[in-house]
Design an enzyme around this catalytic site. Structure first.
Site, PDB file in Angstrom:
ATOM      1  N   VAL A  16       0.835  -1.205   0.000  1.00  0.00           N
ATOM      2  CA  VAL A  16       0.000   0.000   0.000  1.00  0.00           C
ATOM      3  C   VAL A  16       0.868   1.253   0.000  1.00  0.00           C
ATOM      4  O   VAL A  16       0.598   2.211  -0.740  1.00  0.00           O
ATOM      5  CB  VAL A  16      -0.941   0.017   1.228  1.00  0.00           C
ATOM      6  N   GLY A 107      -6.325   0.152   8.796  1.00  0.00           N
ATOM      7  CA  GLY A 107      -6.672  -1.062   9.526  1.00  0.00           C
ATOM      8  C   GLY A 107      -6.886  -2.193   8.536  1.00  0.00           C
ATOM      9  O   GLY A 107      -6.201  -2.254   7.505  1.00  0.00           O
ATOM     10  N   SER A 108      -7.859  -3.038   8.839  1.00  0.00           N
ATOM     11  CA  SER A 108      -8.092  -4.195   7.978  1.00  0.00           C
ATOM     12  C   SER A 108      -9.522  -4.701   8.192  1.00  0.00           C
ATOM     13  O   SER A 108     -10.095  -4.501   9.268  1.00  0.00           O
ATOM     14  CB  SER A 108      -7.091  -5.278   8.366  1.00  0.00           C
ATOM     15  N   SER A 109     -10.046  -5.398   7.197  1.00  0.00           N
ATOM     16  CA  SER A 109     -11.422  -5.907   7.332  1.00  0.00           C
ATOM     17  C   SER A 109     -11.511  -7.036   8.367  1.00  0.00           C
ATOM     18  O   SER A 109     -12.616  -7.421   8.757  1.00  0.00           O
ATOM     19  CB  SER A 109     -11.944  -6.389   5.975  1.00  0.00           C
ATOM     20  N   CYS A 110     -10.361  -7.548   8.832  1.00  0.00           N
ATOM     21  CA  CYS A 110     -10.415  -8.628   9.838  1.00  0.00           C
ATOM     22  C   CYS A 110     -10.820  -8.102  11.218  1.00  0.00           C
ATOM     23  O   CYS A 110     -10.955  -8.879  12.161  1.00  0.00           O
ATOM     24  CB  CYS A 110      -9.110  -9.394   9.909  1.00  0.00           C
ATOM     25  N   TYR A 137      -3.857  -9.665  15.832  1.00  0.00           N
ATOM     26  CA  TYR A 137      -3.678  -8.611  14.818  1.00  0.00           C
ATOM     27  C   TYR A 137      -4.927  -7.724  14.772  1.00  0.00           C
ATOM     28  O   TYR A 137      -4.827  -6.484  14.766  1.00  0.00           O
ATOM     29  CB  TYR A 137      -3.447  -9.306  13.475  1.00  0.00           C
ATOM     30  N   LYS A 141      -5.490  -3.650  15.548  1.00  0.00           N
ATOM     31  CA  LYS A 141      -6.102  -2.718  14.584  1.00  0.00           C
ATOM     32  C   LYS A 141      -7.318  -2.017  15.203  1.00  0.00           C
ATOM     33  O   LYS A 141      -7.544  -0.830  14.957  1.00  0.00           O
ATOM     34  CB  LYS A 141      -6.504  -3.457  13.309  1.00  0.00           C
ATOM     35  N   PRO A 164      -9.452  -1.392   4.744  1.00  0.00           N
ATOM     36  CA  PRO A 164      -9.481  -1.910   3.383  1.00  0.00           C
ATOM     37  C   PRO A 164      -9.857  -3.393   3.301  1.00  0.00           C
ATOM     38  O   PRO A 164      -9.581  -4.157   4.226  1.00  0.00           O
ATOM     39  CB  PRO A 164      -8.049  -1.721   2.889  1.00  0.00           C
ATOM     40  N   HIS A 180      -1.157 -14.077  -0.402  1.00  0.00           N
ATOM     41  CA  HIS A 180      -2.616 -14.123  -0.481  1.00  0.00           C
ATOM     42  C   HIS A 180      -3.018 -14.854  -1.761  1.00  0.00           C
ATOM     43  O   HIS A 180      -2.189 -15.108  -2.630  1.00  0.00           O
ATOM     44  CB  HIS A 180      -3.185 -12.697  -0.474  1.00  0.00           C
ATOM     45  N   LYS A 188       1.096 -19.556  -9.684  1.00  0.00           N
ATOM     46  CA  LYS A 188       0.848 -20.976  -9.988  1.00  0.00           C
ATOM     47  C   LYS A 188       0.509 -21.176 -11.475  1.00  0.00           C
ATOM     48  O   LYS A 188       1.024 -22.096 -12.109  1.00  0.00           O
ATOM     49  CB  LYS A 188      -0.330 -21.491  -9.146  1.00  0.00           C
ATOM     50  N   TRP A 203      -6.508 -24.396  -3.896  1.00  0.00           N
ATOM     51  CA  TRP A 203      -6.961 -24.847  -2.568  1.00  0.00           C
ATOM     52  C   TRP A 203      -8.460 -24.624  -2.381  1.00  0.00           C
ATOM     53  O   TRP A 203      -8.987 -23.568  -2.742  1.00  0.00           O
ATOM     54  CB  TRP A 203      -6.237 -24.065  -1.481  1.00  0.00           C
ATOM     55  N   ARG A 210     -14.778 -13.647  -2.483  1.00  0.00           N
ATOM     56  CA  ARG A 210     -13.872 -12.646  -1.920  1.00  0.00           C
ATOM     57  C   ARG A 210     -13.905 -11.373  -2.766  1.00  0.00           C
ATOM     58  O   ARG A 210     -14.139 -11.405  -3.967  1.00  0.00           O
ATOM     59  CB  ARG A 210     -12.419 -13.171  -1.892  1.00  0.00           C
TER      60      ARG A 210
END
Ligand SMILES: NC(=O)c1ccc[n+]([C@@H]2O[C@H](COP(=O)([O-])OP(=O)(O)OC[C@H]3O[C@@H](n4cnc5c(N)ncnc54)[C@H](OP(=O)(O)O)[C@@H]3O)[C@@H](O)[C@H]2O)c1
Length: 320
Positions: A16, A107-110, A137, A141, A164, A180, A188, A203, A210
């Site tokens: 970022v 921050g983060s969406s988690c 984590y 945040k 984000p 990610h 791959k 996987w 997402r």
């Protein structure tokens, strides 16, 4: 923000931070303060205090953090909470002490509950249990965004927090052990093409959905908020002011199957995709509600197809 304002981009070499630095320079902002980790360890309180006293930045983009995938987050739980709390506490407190005009905390969406309703609105924060693997984590945040909110309310600061969605772009991590899903799939399929493999394994079932936002769009959103939005624009008349953070997302999601097919076609791999259903799928959907950001006047521009094409070109250029 004026073109000669002194702007500190913390974490300017990250995914970022690189995009923010590039976007600022292309818009004509020239007075950037940039420090590598060896020049300034942001987890050191003394060094960060000295830096702010000496440099007196006017604006701060806080894009430095200890970031990682599920395995890293789950294994190094202590490091993730400690380092992130230290970095953000040092920078936010020094920004307050040294009269920074505006700060943007990433921050983060988690931060949202594991089973939050979809799409996820800002007010779902702290309404239920977090995902276990990245709880330390996420707690750091949440502390960061609450610290910004508290300094705004008590001291009249102008510190804005943004959350984000999944990001991708140049300078992404393509290491298959820690990356990610999007950069992992680019790598791959590209290696599958070079090796003339008959198939590439993905996987999980391919069914989870997402959301992905290009890091250039993320940078544009950050600069738009820095230029146009103030903390006062984010509060309502309620006595209890909370959830003043802003989600930043693309606004729609794709299934992993759709993503894999898109990347396979862009890379030009003509073998088969095999979904390894013995691997975990994770949460079925994680889509941010971006109506607050949209109503503040910002929308993303880079489609997933265009963004993946750009990142793939960047990736193969790095290999040359
Ligand atoms: N990537 C995503 O999908 C995503 C999604 C949601 C939110 N975010 C948020 O966006 C922010 C930036 O993430 P990112 O993906 O750009 O991470 P990144 O690529 O890992 O970049 C983080 C940057 O922070 C620097 N840094 C870490 N600890 C430091 C320290 N102690 N002193 C000085 N610098 C330090 C790193 O320096 P080095 O280069 O020396 O390691 C790196 O340049 C984070 O807050 C993250 O939570 C990212």
């Amino acid at each position: 923000m004026k073109l000669d304002s002194k702007i500190f981009v913390a974490g300017h070499n990250g995914l970022v931070g690189t995009a923010i630095k590039k976007a600022l320079l292309s818009k004509g902002y020239q007075n950037l303060v940039l420090k590598t980790r060896s020049e300034l360890d942001l987890s050191s309180t003394i060094k960060v205090e000295e830096f702010f006293q000496k440099e007196k930045p006017e604006y701060v983009f806080l894009a430095a953090a200890k970031v990682g995938g599920i395995i890293a987050n789950n294994t190094y739980r202590a490091d993730f909470i400690y380092e992130n709390l230290m970095i953000q506490n040092n920078i936010i407190y020094s920004a307050y002490k040294n009269g920074v005009k505006k700060l943007l905390f990433l921050g983060s969406s988690c931060i949202y509950p594991k089973n939050a309703p979809q799409p996820i609105k800002e007010e779902y924060l702290l309404t239920d249990t977090l995902e276990y693997t990245n709880e330390p984590y996420a707690i750091a945040k949440i502390a960061g965004l609450k610290m910004c909110e508290a300094f705004n309310l008590q001291y009249g600061c102008n510190f804005i927090s943004v959350m984000p969605t999944n990001l991708y772009g140049e300078n992404d991590n393509f290491d298959l052990n820690t990356s990610h899903v999007l950069p992992a799939l680019i790598r791959k399929f590209y290696e599958g093409k070079l090796n003339k493999s008959n198939s590439v394994e993905v996987w999980g079932s391919g069914n989870p959905r997402r959301e992905f936002l290009h890091s250039s769009d993320m940078a544009q959103a950050c600069i738009y908020i820095m230029e146009n939005i103030n903390f006062n624009d984010l509060i309502n008349n309620s006595k209890e002011i909370r959830n003043t953070h802003i989600n930043i997302g693309y606004g729609s999601d794709v299934s992993i199957k759709e993503l894999a097919t898109l990347i396979k076609n862009i890379v030009g791999f003509d073998g088969e995709i095999i979904y390894d259903k013995s691997k975990p799928d994770g949460t079925y959907q994680k889509l941010l509600d971006t109506s607050k950001l949209n109503s503040l006047g910002w929308k993303p521009k880079i489609t997933l197809e265009k963004g993946v094409k750009e990142v793939f070109e960047w990736y193969i250029n790095q290999k040359k």
